[in-house]
Design a protein around this motif. Structure first.
Motif, PDB file in Angstrom:
ATOM      1  N   SER A   1       0.815  -1.217   0.000  1.00 13.09           N
ATOM      2  CA  SER A   1       0.000   0.000   0.000  1.00 13.09           C
ATOM      3  C   SER A   1       0.847   1.264   0.000  1.00 13.09           C
ATOM      4  O   SER A   1       0.497   2.256  -0.645  1.00 13.09           O
ATOM      5  CB  SER A   1      -0.932   0.005   1.216  1.00 13.09           C
ATOM      6  N   ILE A   2       1.958   1.226   0.719  1.00 13.40           N
ATOM      7  CA  ILE A   2       2.755   2.447   0.822  1.00 13.40           C
ATOM      8  C   ILE A   2       3.930   2.459  -0.159  1.00 13.40           C
ATOM      9  O   ILE A   2       4.688   3.431  -0.194  1.00 13.40           O
ATOM     10  CB  ILE A   2       3.274   2.663   2.257  1.00 13.40           C
ATOM     11  N   GLY A   3       4.091   1.374  -0.942  1.00 18.63           N
ATOM     12  CA  GLY A   3       5.073   1.402  -2.018  1.00 18.63           C
ATOM     13  C   GLY A   3       6.465   0.936  -1.669  1.00 18.63           C
ATOM     14  O   GLY A   3       7.449   1.411  -2.246  1.00 18.63           O
ATOM     15  N   ILE A   4       6.589  -0.017  -0.733  1.00 25.39           N
ATOM     16  CA  ILE A   4       7.899  -0.613  -0.453  1.00 25.39           C
ATOM     17  C   ILE A   4       8.013  -1.890  -1.271  1.00 25.39           C
ATOM     18  O   ILE A   4       7.312  -2.863  -1.007  1.00 25.39           O
ATOM     19  CB  ILE A   4       8.072  -0.918   1.050  1.00 25.39           C
ATOM     20  N   PRO A   5       8.870  -1.933  -2.280  1.00 23.39           N
ATOM     21  CA  PRO A   5       8.948  -3.092  -3.182  1.00 23.39           C
ATOM     22  C   PRO A   5       9.638  -4.278  -2.517  1.00 23.39           C
ATOM     23  O   PRO A   5      10.594  -4.101  -1.755  1.00 23.39           O
ATOM     24  CB  PRO A   5       9.772  -2.572  -4.358  1.00 23.39           C
ATOM     25  N   PRO A   6       9.198  -5.496  -2.812  1.00 20.85           N
ATOM     26  CA  PRO A   6       9.749  -6.688  -2.155  1.00 20.85           C
ATOM     27  C   PRO A   6      11.147  -7.079  -2.610  1.00 20.85           C
ATOM     28  O   PRO A   6      11.779  -7.919  -1.966  1.00 20.85           O
ATOM     29  CB  PRO A   6       8.736  -7.777  -2.527  1.00 20.85           C
ATOM     30  N   HIS A   7      11.649  -6.488  -3.695  1.00 19.97           N
ATOM     31  CA  HIS A   7      12.953  -6.926  -4.207  1.00 19.97           C
ATOM     32  C   HIS A   7      14.123  -6.248  -3.496  1.00 19.97           C
ATOM     33  O   HIS A   7      15.272  -6.660  -3.683  1.00 19.97           O
ATOM     34  CB  HIS A   7      13.052  -6.657  -5.718  1.00 19.97           C
ATOM     35  N   ILE A   8      13.875  -5.225  -2.687  1.00 15.90           N
ATOM     36  CA  ILE A   8      14.981  -4.549  -2.004  1.00 15.90           C
ATOM     37  C   ILE A   8      15.244  -5.226  -0.658  1.00 15.90           C
ATOM     38  O   ILE A   8      14.343  -5.777  -0.031  1.00 15.90           O
ATOM     39  CB  ILE A   8      14.712  -3.044  -1.819  1.00 15.90           C
ATOM     40  N   LYS A   9      16.499  -5.185  -0.215  1.00 18.29           N
ATOM     41  CA  LYS A   9      16.887  -5.876   1.012  1.00 18.29           C
ATOM     42  C   LYS A   9      16.129  -5.350   2.224  1.00 18.29           C
ATOM     43  O   LYS A   9      15.775  -6.115   3.123  1.00 18.29           O
ATOM     44  CB  LYS A   9      18.399  -5.720   1.246  1.00 18.29           C
ATOM     45  N   GLY A  10      15.887  -4.062   2.240  1.00 17.87           N
ATOM     46  CA  GLY A  10      15.220  -3.469   3.395  1.00 17.87           C
ATOM     47  C   GLY A  10      13.820  -4.006   3.636  1.00 17.87           C
ATOM     48  O   GLY A  10      13.297  -3.928   4.753  1.00 17.87           O
ATOM     49  N   TYR A  11      13.202  -4.566   2.603  1.00 19.80           N
ATOM     50  CA  TYR A  11      11.845  -5.111   2.717  1.00 19.80           C
ATOM     51  C   TYR A  11      11.817  -6.219   3.767  1.00 19.80           C
ATOM     52  O   TYR A  11      11.003  -6.189   4.707  1.00 19.80           O
ATOM     53  CB  TYR A  11      11.409  -5.647   1.360  1.00 19.80           C
ATOM     54  N   ASN A  12      12.693  -7.210   3.626  1.00 26.20           N
ATOM     55  CA  ASN A  12      12.719  -8.325   4.572  1.00 26.20           C
ATOM     56  C   ASN A  12      13.229  -7.905   5.945  1.00 26.20           C
ATOM     57  O   ASN A  12      12.733  -8.381   6.972  1.00 26.20           O
ATOM     58  CB  ASN A  12      13.582  -9.464   4.028  1.00 26.20           C
TER      59      ASN A  12
ATOM     60  N   ALA B   1      -1.077   7.511   1.452  1.00 27.75           N
ATOM     61  CA  ALA B   1      -1.371   6.105   1.748  1.00 27.75           C
ATOM     62  C   ALA B   1      -0.941   5.754   3.165  1.00 27.75           C
ATOM     63  O   ALA B   1      -1.629   5.009   3.871  1.00 27.75           O
ATOM     64  CB  ALA B   1      -0.673   5.196   0.745  1.00 27.75           C
ATOM     65  N   VAL B   2       0.206   6.295   3.573  1.00 25.48           N
ATOM     66  CA  VAL B   2       0.688   6.056   4.937  1.00 25.48           C
ATOM     67  C   VAL B   2      -0.301   6.608   5.951  1.00 25.48           C
ATOM     68  O   VAL B   2      -0.689   5.932   6.913  1.00 25.48           O
ATOM     69  CB  VAL B   2       2.074   6.710   5.138  1.00 25.48           C
ATOM     70  N   ASN B   3      -0.732   7.848   5.736  1.00 25.67           N
ATOM     71  CA  ASN B   3      -1.684   8.471   6.659  1.00 25.67           C
ATOM     72  C   ASN B   3      -3.014   7.723   6.671  1.00 25.67           C
ATOM     73  O   ASN B   3      -3.666   7.615   7.715  1.00 25.67           O
ATOM     74  CB  ASN B   3      -1.898   9.934   6.277  1.00 25.67           C
ATOM     75  N   ALA B   4      -3.418   7.188   5.516  1.00 29.43           N
ATOM     76  CA  ALA B   4      -4.667   6.439   5.444  1.00 29.43           C
ATOM     77  C   ALA B   4      -4.582   5.155   6.262  1.00 29.43           C
ATOM     78  O   ALA B   4      -5.528   4.764   6.953  1.00 29.43           O
ATOM     79  CB  ALA B   4      -5.011   6.121   3.993  1.00 29.43           C
TER      80      ALA B   4
END
Length: 250
Positions: free
Chosen positions: A147-158, A215-218
């Motif tokens: 929803s807030i746009g953090i893509p799963p392919h970046i290391k920070g996601y996990n 989106a974050v505020n929502a």
């Protein structure tokens, strides 16, 4: 009959544990206060449960668990310790301990935890619940990230997801992210605490650079952030964890 291995530095308490287990229908296949000897016993008698103190001779409880995992031995560990430090407890859990019990603790309490693990009826039901709970939590966190746009392919996601799960499990960990949260995540993913911190910061920045502030505020139900204002790593983790806790996701 379930085999129990006791690795305990206090001889009196070790004998108390042994007596309790034998009186309640368990087989005690070994007792020692030496970590290296404990590994030999682990290999020799293949116990179902290991009741172990962190402080042992020759090698400590952490090393025993690491060595057991390296050679494919997977008994259920119940770890006993005098430490209340979140970093130590998190490390114990990540190494596979089913319980961490603070000393002083009675032989009866330890025995009750062993019985819970060994019970063929209770254990599968608990594991099924824990898998369902973990799955639900992972799914909810992933939905928030999408929803807030953090893509799963970046290391920070996990890394970020793991940090949120830790904060849901123990909200106090958020008060010590530098020495408590980042190193534990780093150990799990075989990287450094500083790289974990930078990767999480990058993941949050990606969302803000994509303009997903609304989106974050929502998601949080209020105007938490405005414009280019970004939360710190700990602020963001705490916000998501608090939301999940309030929604009774755990």
């Amino acid at each position: 009959m379930k085999r129990i291995l006791i690795l305990e530095s206090n001889e009196t308490f070790a004998n108390d544990l042994s007596d309790y287990f034998k009186q309640n229908g368990f087989e005690v296949c070994g007792i020692t206060d030496d970590g290296q000897e404990g590994l030999k016993l682990l290999d020799k008698c293949s116990p179902s449960v290991v009741v172990m103190s962190l402080l042992l001779k020759t090698i400590d409880g952490f090393t025993v668990m690491e060595e057991a995992r390296n050679v494919g031995k997977k008994p259920d560990f119940i770890v006993l310790g005098n430490f209340s430090d979140d970093k130590i407890i998190n490390r114990v859990i990540l190494l596979g301990a089913r319980y961490y019990l603070m000393k002083p603790v009675s032989a009866q309490i330890v025995g009750e935890r062993v019985s819970e693990i060994a019970d063929p009826e209770v254990q599968p039901a608990r594991e099924k619940y824990e898998r369902k709970r973990a799955g639900s939590l992972d799914e909810r966190i992933s939905n928030i990230f999408i929803s807030i746009g953090i893509p799963p392919h970046i290391k920070g996601y996990n890394y970020l997801r793991e940090g949120i799960k830790m904060a849901v499990s123990d909200p106090h960990v958020i008060n010590n992210v530098t020495k408590g949260l980042y190193p534990v995540i780093g150990e799990k993913f075989q990287t450094t605490a500083s790289k974990v911190e930078r990767a999480i910061r990058h993941a949050i920045e990606v969302a803000w650079n994509r303009g997903r502030v609304d989106a974050v505020n929502a998601i949080f139900g209020a105007r938490v952030y405005i414009g280019t204002e970004k939360p710190t790593n700990s602020e963001f983790i705490a916000l998501v964890a608090d939301k999940l806790i309030l929604e009774s996701m755990v």
